[in-house]
Write a protein that holds these residues in place. Structure first.
Motif, PDB file in Angstrom:
ATOM      1  N   ILE A   7      -2.454 -15.133   1.880  1.00 48.91           N
ATOM      2  CA  ILE A   7      -3.700 -14.394   1.697  1.00 48.91           C
ATOM      3  C   ILE A   7      -3.717 -13.799   0.292  1.00 48.91           C
ATOM      4  O   ILE A   7      -2.878 -12.948  -0.031  1.00 48.91           O
ATOM      5  CB  ILE A   7      -3.827 -13.284   2.756  1.00 48.91           C
ATOM      6  N   VAL A 244      -5.876  -3.627  10.501  1.00 42.37           N
ATOM      7  CA  VAL A 244      -5.837  -5.083  10.681  1.00 42.37           C
ATOM      8  C   VAL A 244      -6.025  -5.430  12.151  1.00 42.37           C
ATOM      9  O   VAL A 244      -5.349  -4.892  13.034  1.00 42.37           O
ATOM     10  CB  VAL A 244      -4.488  -5.653  10.169  1.00 42.37           C
ATOM     11  N   GLU A 281       0.208 -14.746  10.720  1.00 42.77           N
ATOM     12  CA  GLU A 281      -1.051 -14.533   9.999  1.00 42.77           C
ATOM     13  C   GLU A 281      -1.433 -13.054   9.996  1.00 42.77           C
ATOM     14  O   GLU A 281      -1.900 -12.520   8.986  1.00 42.77           O
ATOM     15  CB  GLU A 281      -2.159 -15.370  10.643  1.00 42.77           C
ATOM     16  N   HIS A 285      -1.977 -10.381   6.745  1.00 44.67           N
ATOM     17  CA  HIS A 285      -3.123  -9.484   6.580  1.00 44.67           C
ATOM     18  C   HIS A 285      -2.658  -8.027   6.417  1.00 44.67           C
ATOM     19  O   HIS A 285      -3.245  -7.256   5.644  1.00 44.67           O
ATOM     20  CB  HIS A 285      -4.083  -9.606   7.775  1.00 44.67           C
ATOM     21  N   GLU A 289      -3.483  -5.710   3.278  1.00 44.12           N
ATOM     22  CA  GLU A 289      -4.230  -4.463   3.500  1.00 44.12           C
ATOM     23  C   GLU A 289      -3.484  -3.277   2.909  1.00 44.12           C
ATOM     24  O   GLU A 289      -4.097  -2.369   2.317  1.00 44.12           O
ATOM     25  CB  GLU A 289      -4.468  -4.259   4.995  1.00 44.12           C
TER      26      GLU A 289
END
Length: 314
Positions: A7, A244, A281, A285, A289
């Protein structure tokens, strides 16, 4: 199915780091210019008045200039990205530089106390102070206080403890300059005690330097020893992780904070029946974040744990 793509972080994360770095250097350079003017001004007074208090005050300002120059070098080196030999970055160079400068301050301050203590035991001729001699340290107070307020404004705006600590140096120097002014005025009105007051004032300035050096030592030893940061850093990390989707709770959080960098180690709890790739995943994130909410975070290690409601009684 293929391995999930990493990401990417939004551009503002790196921009925040660069902006903070530029603000730090700009504030330091502005302070150095002011301090150079103070040193020149006070040295003119030393040549004119032959005052030990004014000399040691000018020396303290010179050491602070050296401090800022050295810290600017350390800040530039500490801002370099991680490499093969330094996978966690170079951030510790900042507290190492501060530690060395703290030792320098303590050493010079102790020497000042010793030298002026010996001077008190050796009678000298009465000092003849010029009626306007106090202008030199008072002028220094004005300039140093101006630098203090300017740097503290940047520190609060950028949430930088490093800039705030440097600003405090200027406030302490302003206090020592104020003390030098009091000494010169005392020597003017009580000339028979002028030499004694001059040495006492210089010794007290030396004491200020020892205290300042001691504070610098503590502030820089703490990050080198991985002292636990303030609670609000943990609150910031936990709040970011819980934003998240899929993160049901956080558990252990460890933070290393030094120089311009922070490293976070966090356990997050997710639905126990998630596929491994889904949990991975979510962890990516979480990493993104946290870095978005706190630009100083260079790296985040996320550990996945299953969430069971009975482990979290209300």
């Amino acid at each position: 199915m293929r391995f999930p793509d990493p990401i990417p972080l939004p551009a503002f994360v790196e921009e925040n780091r660069i902006s903070r770095y530029r603000d730090l250097l700009s504030s330091a350079k502005r302070g150095m210019k002011i301090r150079l003017g103070v040193i020149f001004f006070e040295l003119c007074g030393v040549i004119w008045l032959h005052s030990s208090a004014l000399f040691w005050d000018a020396l303290a300002s010179s050491l602070d200039l050296l401090t800022t120059l050295f810290l600017v070098f350390c800040v530039k080196m500490a801002n370099r990205p991680p490499d093969g030999n330094h996978p966690f970055g170079h951030g510790r160079l900042e507290p190492i530089g501060g530690l060395l400068l703290g030792l320098l301050f303590v050493g010079v301050g102790c020497f000042s106390i010793w030298q002026n203590g010996m001077g008190l035991m050796t009678p000298e001729e009465h000092l003849q102070m010029h009626p306007m001699g106090w202008i030199f340290p008072v002028g220094a107070v004005i300039f140093l206080e101006t630098a203090y307020h300017s740097m503290m404004h940047v520190a609060k705006q950028r949430h930088s403890s490093a800039i705030a600590a440097d600003a405090v140096h200027y406030r302490i120097d302003a206090l020592s300059s104020l003390l030098a002014a009091v000494v010169l005025l005392g020597a003017l009105y009580w000339p028979s005690f002028g030499d004694m007051l001059d040495h006492i004032g210089a010794a007290i300035i030396g004491l200020f330097m020892v205290v300042l050096g001691g504070i610098a030592l503590k502030k820089n030893i703490d990050p080198l020893m991985d002292k636990v940061p303030d609670a609000h850093f943990f609150d910031r990390v936990r709040t970011a992780a819980l934003r998240v989707e899929g993160v049901l709770e956080t558990e252990k959080i460890h933070i290393q904070l030094f120089g311009p960098d922070a490293h976070v180690d966090i356990d997050i709890e997710v639905e126990p029946k998630l596929e491994v790739w889904q949990a991975h995943e979510i962890s990516q994130h979480v990493r993104a974040e946290i870095q978005k909410s706190w630009a100083a975070v260079r790296d985040v290690t996320v550990h996945i744990e299953p969430y069971f409601p009975q482990d979290h009684p209300t």
